[in-house]
Scaffold this motif. Structure first.
Motif, PDB file in Angstrom:
ATOM      1  N   SER A   1       0.808  -1.163  -0.168  1.00 32.28           N
ATOM      2  CA  SER A   1      -0.076   0.091   0.063  1.00 32.28           C
ATOM      3  C   SER A   1       0.827   1.198  -0.106  1.00 32.28           C
ATOM      4  CB  SER A   1      -0.810  -0.103   1.371  1.00 32.28           C
ATOM      5  OG  SER A   1      -1.604   1.306   1.451  1.00 32.28           O
ATOM      6  N   THR A   2       0.317   2.242  -0.671  1.00 27.18           N
ATOM      7  CA  THR A   2       0.930   3.660  -0.734  1.00 27.18           C
ATOM      8  C   THR A   2       0.326   4.390  -0.171  1.00 27.18           C
ATOM      9  OG1 THR A   2       2.627   3.195  -2.620  1.00 27.18           O
ATOM     10  CG2 THR A   2       1.978   5.358  -2.017  1.00 27.18           C
TER      11      THR A   2
ATOM     12  N   THR B   1      -3.229   4.273   1.268  1.00 28.07           N
ATOM     13  CA  THR B   1      -4.108   4.059   2.382  1.00 28.07           C
ATOM     14  C   THR B   1      -2.999   3.965   3.565  1.00 28.07           C
ATOM     15  OG1 THR B   1      -5.248   2.377   1.070  1.00 28.07           O
ATOM     16  CG2 THR B   1      -5.503   2.047   3.439  1.00 28.07           C
TER      17      THR B   1
ATOM     18  N   CYS C   1      -8.884   4.796  -7.948  1.00 32.61           N
ATOM     19  CA  CYS C   1      -8.389   4.490  -6.689  1.00 32.61           C
ATOM     20  C   CYS C   1      -6.859   4.824  -6.750  1.00 32.61           C
ATOM     21  CB  CYS C   1      -8.989   3.439  -6.034  1.00 32.61           C
ATOM     22  SG  CYS C   1      -8.401   1.934  -6.823  1.00 32.61           S
TER      23      CYS C   1
HETATM   24  N1   CP Z   1      -6.232   3.504  -3.209  1.00 27.25           N
HETATM   25  C1   CP Z   1      -5.178   2.822  -2.547  1.00 27.25           C
HETATM   26  O1   CP Z   1      -5.960   2.017  -1.502  1.00 27.25           O
HETATM   27  O2   CP Z   1      -4.026   2.671  -2.808  1.00 27.25           O
HETATM   28  P1   CP Z   1      -2.937   2.003  -1.890  1.00 27.25           P
HETATM   29  O3   CP Z   1      -3.063   0.439  -2.404  1.00 27.25           O
HETATM   30  O4   CP Z   1      -1.684   2.636  -2.491  1.00 27.25           O
HETATM   31  O5   CP Z   1      -3.108   2.070  -0.414  1.00 27.25           O
END
Ligand code: CP
Ligand code: NVA
Length: 313
Positions: free
Chosen positions: A54-55, A57, A268
């Motif tokens: 994840s970046t 979240t 997203c």
């Molecule tokens: N949109 C989203 O959840 O991005 P991440 O996977 O970077 O958290």
């Protein structure tokens, strides 16, 4: 007296009537960022348990907790005993003794549910294979911020019937939105969720939910066009087959031209330019993607406040 933990495992864990207040609070926190100091999470620690990358979240919850006076502690699967097979029940019990909420990103929704059952502190779903409620909450906030309301709009989902699509379906049922999903044959969303959302719309007396395999049909007249990757985390080995199956499902300028003149495009992220969205649309004037990404911070703050404060004395 301590109340039962107020989990946020799917969008429906916050009743429809409470969302306007949460979105108003996010608007306030956004406007006050850097000007007003908030201490709603002062002295509190949020555990981030991430079993997938994840970046946004992860970063947005870290910054959100910090800016509300709290802190986060991250626990990745690879560096913790969870990754070596320590049961979720034991992990959740231990974290409940140290922390005040847990954000979990994992595979099956059953793992999140197990965390919630075993923890005595609230659990937030930071993405599972089945749902991504924090993201769709952010998307709804972004739509409301842009158009001033959620009603009176036509929503289109173009792409995979994945976790994002499922949270959009739940939103359509909860809030009575008009949503059309275009997914290729074999990639339709969970039919049980679709049926539940339709039942919810019937009880509400508003909203509609349609499925098609034609992206043009879904995009025509839409005010909000949303998409996501064709191969989600955990489906990397299936990416080539999916690329072939999703041909024609790219949100590009031609598809956007079928939408309402004031349509916005959401994604997203992370995005694959030239696959589910063209580079010119992602970086173009109809894209609210970068605002949407920033809004994860503001909505993350209100979700933390909501679960933590509701679960405490
Ligand atoms: N949109 C989203 O959840 O991005 P991440 O996977 O970077 O958290
Ligand atoms: N559907 C994507 C969303 C990423 C934020 C995934 O699960 O990988």
């Amino acid at each position: 007296m301590t109340r039962a933990p107020q989990d946020f495992l799917t969008l429906g864990d916050v009743p429809a009537a409470e969302w306007p207040r949460l979105f108003d609070r996010a608007t306030t926190l956004k406007a006050q960022r850097g000007k007003v100091r908030h201490g709603s999470l002062a002295g509190l620690t949020i555990a981030l348990v991430f079993e997938k990358p994840s970046t946004r979240t992860r970063m947005s919850f870290q910054v959100a907790a910090f800016e509300l006076g709290g802190q986060t502690v991250e626990m990745s699967a690879t560096t913790s005993q969870l990754g070596r097979g320590e049961p979720i029940q034991d992990t959740a019990r231990i974290l409940s003794g140290y922390c005040h909420a847990i954000v979990v990103r994992t595979f099956g929704q059953d793992r999140i549910a197990e965390f919630a059952r075993s923890a005595t502190i609230p659990v937030i779903n930071g993405l599972s294979d089945q749902h991504h409620p924090c993201q769709v909450a952010t998307d709804l906030f972004t739509v409301r911020e842009h158009f001033g309301a959620l009603d009176g709009l036509r929503y289109a989902w173009i792409g995979d019937g994945n976790n994002m699509a499922c949270s959009w379906i739940e939103a359509a049922g909860l809030l009575g939105l008009d949503l059309v999903l275009a997914c290729p044959d074999g990639f339709a969303p969970d039919s049980t969720l679709v049926a539940a959302a339709r039942d919810a719309q019937q009880r509400l007396g508003k909203g509609s939910l349609a499925l098609t395999t034609d992206p043009v049909e879904a995009a025509t007249g839409a005010h909000v066009l949303s998409t996501d990757v064709w191969a989600s985390m955990g489906q990397e080995d299936d990416a080539a087959r999916r690329r072939a199956a999703f041909a024609g499902f790219c949100i590009d300028a031609a598809l956007v031209s079928r939408a309402a003149a004031n349509a916005i495009v959401l994604h997203c992220l992370p995005a694959h330019r030239g696959e589910e969205i063209s580079g010119d649309v992602l970086d173009g004037p109809r894209s609210l993607v970068w605002v949407q990404a920033e809004n994860q911070l503001h909505v993350g703050k209100v979700l933390l406040e909501h679960v933590v404060i509701r679960s405490r004395v």
